[in-house]
Design an enzyme around this catalytic site. Sequence first.
Site, PDB file in Angstrom:
ATOM      1  N   LYS A 107       1.574  -3.390   1.373  1.00 24.45           N
ATOM      2  CA  LYS A 107       0.463  -4.020   1.871  1.00 24.45           C
ATOM      3  C   LYS A 107       0.835  -4.559   3.199  1.00 24.45           C
ATOM      4  O   LYS A 107      -0.046  -4.716   4.236  1.00 24.45           O
ATOM      5  CB  LYS A 107      -0.252  -4.967   1.014  1.00 24.45           C
ATOM      6  CG  LYS A 107      -0.698  -4.531  -0.188  1.00 24.45           C
ATOM      7  CD  LYS A 107      -1.465  -5.430  -1.012  1.00 24.45           C
ATOM      8  CE  LYS A 107      -2.167  -5.016  -2.198  1.00 24.45           C
ATOM      9  NZ  LYS A 107      -2.598  -6.134  -2.882  1.00 24.45           N
ATOM     10  N   LYS A 188      -9.654   5.717  -7.272  1.00 21.61           N
ATOM     11  CA  LYS A 188     -10.313   4.941  -8.317  1.00 21.61           C
ATOM     12  C   LYS A 188     -11.294   4.326  -7.693  1.00 21.61           C
ATOM     13  O   LYS A 188     -11.656   3.923  -6.594  1.00 21.61           O
ATOM     14  CB  LYS A 188      -9.085   3.604  -8.724  1.00 21.61           C
ATOM     15  CG  LYS A 188      -7.810   4.454  -9.414  1.00 21.61           C
ATOM     16  CD  LYS A 188      -7.199   3.200  -9.863  1.00 21.61           C
ATOM     17  CE  LYS A 188      -6.774   2.283  -9.138  1.00 21.61           C
ATOM     18  NZ  LYS A 188      -5.765   1.151  -9.431  1.00 21.61           N
ATOM     19  N   LYS A 191     -13.408  -2.372  -6.270  1.00 20.42           N
ATOM     20  CA  LYS A 191     -14.210  -3.469  -5.718  1.00 20.42           C
ATOM     21  C   LYS A 191     -14.275  -3.565  -4.085  1.00 20.42           C
ATOM     22  O   LYS A 191     -15.295  -4.032  -3.758  1.00 20.42           O
ATOM     23  CB  LYS A 191     -13.509  -4.685  -6.408  1.00 20.42           C
ATOM     24  CG  LYS A 191     -13.475  -5.029  -7.767  1.00 20.42           C
ATOM     25  CD  LYS A 191     -13.174  -6.261  -8.238  1.00 20.42           C
ATOM     26  CE  LYS A 191     -12.016  -6.612  -7.898  1.00 20.42           C
ATOM     27  NZ  LYS A 191     -10.579  -6.097  -8.834  1.00 20.42           N
TER      28      LYS A 191
END
Length: 321
Positions: A107, A188, A191
């Site tokens: 990240k 996937k 959210k």
Amino acid sequence: MRISGITPSGHTHLGNHLGAIQRWVADGGPDDLYFVSDLHAMTTTHNPGKLRGRTSEMLAVLVAAGIPAERVFVQSDLSRELGALTWILECTCSYGEAARMIQFKEKGSGQPGVRLSLLTYPVLMAADILLQGAAEVPVGEDQNQHVELARALARRFNSTYGEVFTVPRSVLPPTGARVRDLSDPARKMSKSARDAAGVVFVLDEPDLIRRKVRRAVTDGFSGVAYAPEERPGVANLLEILAGCRGARPADVAVEFSSYGELKEAVAEAVIETLRPIRERTQELLADPAELARIRKEGASRAAERGEHRLTSAMRLIGAGM
């Protein structure tokens, strides 16, 4: 006792429900704990107002889904306890251990102005686990390294200063439905997806769910068969339907001769699975006083469960009176 957390980085979606929440409700033990990890959502740029709203929504969804209110809490409501324990654990952790975390490398790589919290949040995760005395932490492979860090820190503290912490272990949760994005089954359901066209949210109205499912990507083959590698779009629909029914994808595939029939069945199954959760969530969100009561009581119980561990840890490391 097990502990599981869910981060409000976006609205709760079907994948969260079928892959985790539904399993927590069905298989959770009487002492298991569940929390909304809102502090974990602050490691990257975020909107404070939206984060606060999603935290309340996620708490309501967990309770509406059937998790006992006394087993749910919001992470930031323990900010005093977690802040103190995180500092103690940071004083037990080396920089090298934190910097080796794969998620930090992935990240943070190539990103300008990476927040220090992205480096240290695995220590906060260790505090989440150790404060409550969890013996087991159900995680996927992407989080297993963080649980190993919690194990290492618990052992090091216990051997250096005195026995305080239960040494947790990671456990692979039972396989839930592998829900993929309806518009792109290569990824996937998420959210934080930029395009919500392929994401079914728990609070979506029935007509919106139908539209999203009807537009789901399939393929150019004829007939309906469960072949995840060759036909990921159809496999995704079958896994969703199987997750709603508690069946096997290959078994439900034989019921359909066309994609249209399959999509209609999936849409109705999803609508009926989510309907009671959506309705109860909306009731809770419409009653801020009740939701605040649930949240306050959950925080009080969680703080009480961890108080003696934090007090002992501070005393042994030389802090406090």
